[in-house]
Design an enzyme around this catalytic site. Structure first.
Site, mmCIF file in Angstrom:
data_model
loop_
_atom_site.group_PDB
_atom_site.id
_atom_site.type_symbol
_atom_site.label_atom_id
_atom_site.label_comp_id
_atom_site.label_asym_id
_atom_site.label_seq_id
_atom_site.Cartn_x
_atom_site.Cartn_y
_atom_site.Cartn_z
ATOM 1 N N SER A 67 8.590 -22.405 -16.523
ATOM 2 C CA SER A 67 9.086 -21.432 -17.498
ATOM 3 C C SER A 67 8.624 -20.029 -17.133
ATOM 4 C CB SER A 67 8.550 -21.780 -18.888
ATOM 5 O OG SER A 67 8.940 -23.086 -19.232
ATOM 6 N N GLY A 99 0.615 -20.224 -19.939
ATOM 7 C CA GLY A 99 0.839 -20.243 -21.380
ATOM 8 C C GLY A 99 1.110 -18.868 -21.950
ATOM 9 N N GLY A 140 3.802 -17.605 -21.955
ATOM 10 C CA GLY A 140 5.064 -17.812 -22.675
ATOM 11 C C GLY A 140 4.963 -18.946 -23.680
ATOM 12 N N GLU A 165 4.624 -27.639 -19.747
ATOM 13 C CA GLU A 165 4.408 -27.309 -18.322
ATOM 14 C C GLU A 165 3.357 -28.243 -17.718
ATOM 15 O OE1 GLU A 165 5.425 -22.538 -18.208
ATOM 16 O OE2 GLU A 165 3.444 -23.153 -18.833
ATOM 17 N N LYS A 204 -0.785 -11.586 -10.088
ATOM 18 C CA LYS A 204 -1.367 -12.820 -10.636
ATOM 19 C C LYS A 204 -2.490 -13.395 -9.780
ATOM 20 C CE LYS A 204 2.020 -12.659 -13.633
ATOM 21 N NZ LYS A 204 3.131 -13.552 -13.615
HETATM 22 O O1 LIG Z 1 2.927 -20.146 -18.180
HETATM 23 C C1 LIG Z 1 4.003 -19.623 -18.366
HETATM 24 C C2 LIG Z 1 4.738 -19.748 -19.637
HETATM 25 O O2 LIG Z 1 3.999 -20.479 -20.572
HETATM 26 C C3 LIG Z 1 4.633 -18.812 -17.294
HETATM 27 O O3 LIG Z 1 4.739 -19.575 -16.137
HETATM 28 C C4 LIG Z 1 3.760 -17.608 -17.053
HETATM 29 O O4 LIG Z 1 3.654 -16.895 -18.261
HETATM 30 C C5 LIG Z 1 4.318 -16.724 -15.945
HETATM 31 O O5 LIG Z 1 5.463 -16.085 -16.360
HETATM 32 P P1 LIG Z 1 6.237 -15.027 -15.449
HETATM 33 O O6 LIG Z 1 6.888 -15.799 -14.341
HETATM 34 O O7 LIG Z 1 7.235 -14.424 -16.415
HETATM 35 O O8 LIG Z 1 5.244 -14.032 -14.942
#
Ligand SMILES: O=C(CO)[C@H](O)[C@H](O)COP(=O)(O)O
Length: 268
Positions: free
Chosen positions: A30, A119, A121, A127, A145
């Site tokens: 996600s 998390g 999101g 996940e 990241k």
């Molecule tokens: O853990 C997640 C959602 O729960 C996503 O993988 C995490 O927030 C990374 O998101 P993005 O690809 O938008 O940087």
């Protein structure tokens, strides 16, 4: 390189390196990076039409065509379910598959041992279930990241999914664990807390920054050096459903770098 291009680079690299004509059951993570994972999978469904000739950076690999009609895609959230459906891919549910060939997901932070915070999101429960069911769990992320120790970059705290009626108890238990800053995650354009895809709340638990390098909770509770210990301690609290710490789960992580290259970190 923009953050968006960096996400795309990492996602394409992960798909091109790990998906081949034998891959059948694929977990879809996600977040915004995963959009590019699905974009690349769809392109790989018709290699010739999309003129993909293996111009994958640092490699002469010939990209195999994916027979998408033979593949099933297992989502980790409402968002990734919609992504699968909108792209005309076959949808599977996690309870149909005890074993998934490969899952590609994003992350909020990844340390040099491939431990991850997830998390952001609020999707970390599903996940983790999908990642744990996967023979290979791969992370694709932008350059913001990548860190040495967890907590260096993601400073809003560890996402913790909790049963709604237990949230007050969990807040108190986390305080007793030495947590310095706790937030019940609030909805945007919604009064009150966010509700996860599983009907729960999310608490973001920040254990305090001692200096640039270390996170400490209580005097005995060293965050960064022992994410598995932190995970165990939080997971044991009554009312906690899942913790957004993915310890020792990923096999490899791909990052799109600021300068347009991609780098990978392998599990040690
Ligand atoms: O853990 C997640 C959602 O729960 C996503 O993988 C995490 O927030 C990374 O998101 P993005 O690809 O938008 O940087």
């Amino acid at each position: 390189m923009s953050l968006t291009d960096s996400k795309r680079l990492a996602a394409y690299k992960a798909v091109d390196t790990h998906l081949n004509s034998a891959t059948r059951i694929i977990g879809i993570g996600s977040g915004s990076t995963v959009v590019f994972v699905v974009e690349r999978i769809v392109q790989r469904g018709n290699v010739k039409k999309n003129k993909l000739d293996g111009k994958n950076e640092n490699s002469n690999q010939v990209l195999e065509e994916l027979d998408l009609a033979q593949c099933v895609f297992v989502p980790t959230s409402f968002q990734s379910r919609q992504l699968i459906i909108d792209n005309g891919l076959n949808l599977g549910e996690i309870d149909q598959y005890q074993e998934i060939d490969i899952t590609i997901d994003g992350a909020d932070e990844v340390d040099e041992n491939l431990n991850a915070i997830k998390g952001g999101g609020a999707c970390h429960l599903r996940e983790k279930v999908v990642a744990e069911s996967s023979k290979k769990f791969i992370i694709a992320a932008d350059y913001t990241k990548k860190s040495t120790v967890l907590g260096e970059k993601w400073i809003q705290g560890i996402p913790i999914e909790v049963i709604p009626f237990c949230y007050s108890l969990v807040l108190n238990s986390l305080r007793l664990l030495g947590c310095q800053n706790l937030n019940l995650r609030m909805g945007k354009n919604k009064a009150g807390p966010i509700i996860t895809d599983n009907g729960n709340f999310v608490i973001d638990a920040y254990f305090g920054k001692l200096d640039g390098q270390q996170f400490l909770g209580s005097d005995k509770f060293m965050f960064i050096n022992s994410p598995s210990e932190v995970l165990k301690r939080i997971k044991l609290l009554t009312g906690v459903v899942e913790v957004g710490l993915f310890v020792g789960m990923a096999e490899i992580a791909y990052f799109g770098e600021d300068d347009g290259h991609s780098v990978s970190i392998l599990k040690k």
